[in-house]
Design a protein around this motif. Structure first.
Motif, PDB file in Angstrom:
ATOM      1  N   ILE A 136       0.826  -1.205   0.000  1.00  0.00           N
ATOM      2  CA  ILE A 136       0.000   0.000   0.000  1.00  0.00           C
ATOM      3  C   ILE A 136       0.863   1.259   0.000  1.00  0.00           C
ATOM      4  O   ILE A 136       1.468   1.619   1.000  1.00  0.00           O
ATOM      5  CB  ILE A 136      -0.941   0.030   1.226  1.00  0.00           C
ATOM      6  CG1 ILE A 136      -1.760  -1.242   1.290  1.00  0.00           C
ATOM      7  CG2 ILE A 136      -1.863   1.240   1.147  1.00  0.00           C
ATOM      8  CD1 ILE A 136      -2.601  -1.521   0.071  1.00  0.00           C
ATOM      9  N   LEU A 142      -4.982   1.175  -1.824  1.00  0.00           N
ATOM     10  CA  LEU A 142      -5.830   0.728  -0.712  1.00  0.00           C
ATOM     11  C   LEU A 142      -7.167   0.232  -1.256  1.00  0.00           C
ATOM     12  O   LEU A 142      -7.664  -0.829  -0.857  1.00  0.00           O
ATOM     13  CB  LEU A 142      -6.061   1.879   0.274  1.00  0.00           C
ATOM     14  CG  LEU A 142      -7.116   1.639   1.367  1.00  0.00           C
ATOM     15  CD1 LEU A 142      -6.693   0.497   2.285  1.00  0.00           C
ATOM     16  CD2 LEU A 142      -7.365   2.916   2.172  1.00  0.00           C
ATOM     17  N   TYR A 164     -14.198   4.811   2.825  1.00  0.00           N
ATOM     18  CA  TYR A 164     -12.886   5.400   2.579  1.00  0.00           C
ATOM     19  C   TYR A 164     -13.041   6.800   1.996  1.00  0.00           C
ATOM     20  O   TYR A 164     -12.403   7.761   2.431  1.00  0.00           O
ATOM     21  CB  TYR A 164     -12.082   4.563   1.571  1.00  0.00           C
ATOM     22  CG  TYR A 164     -11.700   3.165   1.977  1.00  0.00           C
ATOM     23  CD1 TYR A 164     -11.781   2.744   3.298  1.00  0.00           C
ATOM     24  CD2 TYR A 164     -11.267   2.258   1.018  1.00  0.00           C
ATOM     25  CE1 TYR A 164     -11.426   1.450   3.643  1.00  0.00           C
ATOM     26  CE2 TYR A 164     -10.903   0.963   1.354  1.00  0.00           C
ATOM     27  CZ  TYR A 164     -10.992   0.564   2.671  1.00  0.00           C
ATOM     28  OH  TYR A 164     -10.637  -0.722   3.013  1.00  0.00           O
ATOM     29  N   TRP A 195       2.800   6.412   0.796  1.00  0.00           N
ATOM     30  CA  TRP A 195       1.448   6.483   1.351  1.00  0.00           C
ATOM     31  C   TRP A 195       1.199   7.856   1.975  1.00  0.00           C
ATOM     32  O   TRP A 195       0.169   8.492   1.723  1.00  0.00           O
ATOM     33  CB  TRP A 195       1.237   5.391   2.400  1.00  0.00           C
ATOM     34  CG  TRP A 195       0.011   5.600   3.242  1.00  0.00           C
ATOM     35  CD1 TRP A 195      -0.044   6.090   4.509  1.00  0.00           C
ATOM     36  CD2 TRP A 195      -1.351   5.361   2.847  1.00  0.00           C
ATOM     37  NE1 TRP A 195      -1.349   6.173   4.945  1.00  0.00           N
ATOM     38  CE2 TRP A 195      -2.167   5.728   3.938  1.00  0.00           C
ATOM     39  CE3 TRP A 195      -1.949   4.878   1.683  1.00  0.00           C
ATOM     40  CZ2 TRP A 195      -3.558   5.620   3.901  1.00  0.00           C
ATOM     41  CZ3 TRP A 195      -3.345   4.770   1.649  1.00  0.00           C
ATOM     42  CH2 TRP A 195      -4.123   5.139   2.745  1.00  0.00           C
ATOM     43  N   PRO A 278      -0.231   2.662   6.924  1.00  0.00           N
ATOM     44  CA  PRO A 278      -1.698   2.682   7.034  1.00  0.00           C
ATOM     45  C   PRO A 278      -2.191   1.945   8.271  1.00  0.00           C
ATOM     46  O   PRO A 278      -3.037   2.457   9.006  1.00  0.00           O
ATOM     47  CB  PRO A 278      -2.165   2.005   5.741  1.00  0.00           C
ATOM     48  CG  PRO A 278      -1.054   2.222   4.782  1.00  0.00           C
ATOM     49  CD  PRO A 278       0.205   2.197   5.594  1.00  0.00           C
TER      50      PRO A 278
END
Length: 299
Positions: A136, A142, A164, A195, A278
């Motif tokens: 990710i 994601l 999300y 990320w 994440p």
């Protein structure tokens, strides 16, 4: 010793970033059987027993269909959920997942992290167990991972994907120059290929390091000198707490009180999980909430 300890911390950040990190296509496994090679149409059967080797993939599976999750990694993020914490734990910290424990669960799918669980996934594939990898590094990855997992377990990802999207509803209209610092020795900042960098992009926050490139042990991160930090002189500064005293060390640097973000009191502290790694959906949500607050306060 301090320098060595900092590089150990950086290495751990790199490992965790990968471990919870675009989802590659599911990698498969068992040799094709005569029945599978038949020309007759066979309705695909979804995975019913899944072992997740990262906290994020475990969280996604649990939210899509909690009955399909039979094995999880040891993680404080998962232990925060009393129900998930009851599921069999197959690893802890940086210790490799326990192969015997995984096999004993008789999974029909094991999901690991690219570059971190390669060895054990290869062994599982050799035993005829289907595997899948994830990495990710962006918001898109994601969503792609969520859809890929949903396909494997035959679940509907629509509601989760929508949740999300609701996290990034507020976006900057007058973005101020922002710099994220995750380490003090060396000074590391995320560019757009990480990320953290992509998360700033989602909120249309002006990441001062977005286009910078350089040598760094972490993909998507660049090493900055004190001079470069002063040259960037961000209006907003985000510090990441990785638990090694980095924030206090940065505040002790000669350039600290010369930064606009410091003199105007626009310095914010974020947890490592959510912004750099994440980690879980809740960790991402908390990071997004703080970014929304920054956007509103600095509009």
């Amino acid at each position: 010793m301090r320098s060595l300890r900092n590089w150990v911390i950086i290495t751990l950040i790199a490992i965790f970033t990968v471990a919870c990190n675009p989802a590659s296509p599911p990698q498969s496994v068992a040799p094709t059987t005569p029945a599978q090679s038949s020309t007759a149409e066979v309705k695909p059967v979804g995975a019913s027993k899944v072992v997740a080797l990262t906290s994020l993939s475990a969280d996604i599976i649990y939210r899509l269909d909690k009955n399909k999750l039979v094995g999880i990694p040891g993680s404080r993020l998962l232990r925060e959920n009393a129900e998930i914490s009851k599921i069999t734990q197959v690893s802890e910290g940086q210790t490799p997942p326990n192969l015997e424990k995984i096999i004993a669960l008789k999974p029909d799918l094991v999901i690991g992290a690219t570059g971190f669980h390669d060895q054990i996934l290869e062994k599982l594939k050799g035993l005829g167990i289907k595997t899948m990898t994830s990495s990710i590094t962006s918001w898109q990855s994601l969503e792609e991972l969520t859809k890929a997992i949903a396909t494997e377990i035959q679940a509907d990802p629509t509601a989760l994907i929508q949740s999300y999207q609701s996290l990034i509803s507020t976006k900057a209209t007058n973005p101020k120059s922002t710099l994220v610092l995750v380490s003090s020795q060396p000074i590391l900042a995320p560019n757009k290929n990480s990320w953290a960098g992509d998360l700033l992009t989602q909120f249309q926050i002006n990441n001062a390091a977005a286009e910078l490139q350089g040598q760094s042990p972490m993909r998507g991160y660049i090493t900055l000198s004190a001079e470069k930090v002063l040259e960037a002189n961000p209006q907003v500064l985000i510090l990441v707490d990785v638990g090694d005293g980095t924030i206090n060390k940065l505040k002790e640097t000669p350039f600290w009180n010369k930064l606009d973000a410091v003199t105007s009191d626009r310095v914010y502290t974020f947890d490592y999980f959510g912004l750099v790694n994440p980690g879980s959906i809740d960790a991402i949500a908390k990071a997004c909430t703080k970014l929304q607050e920054i956007v509103k306060v600095n509009a």
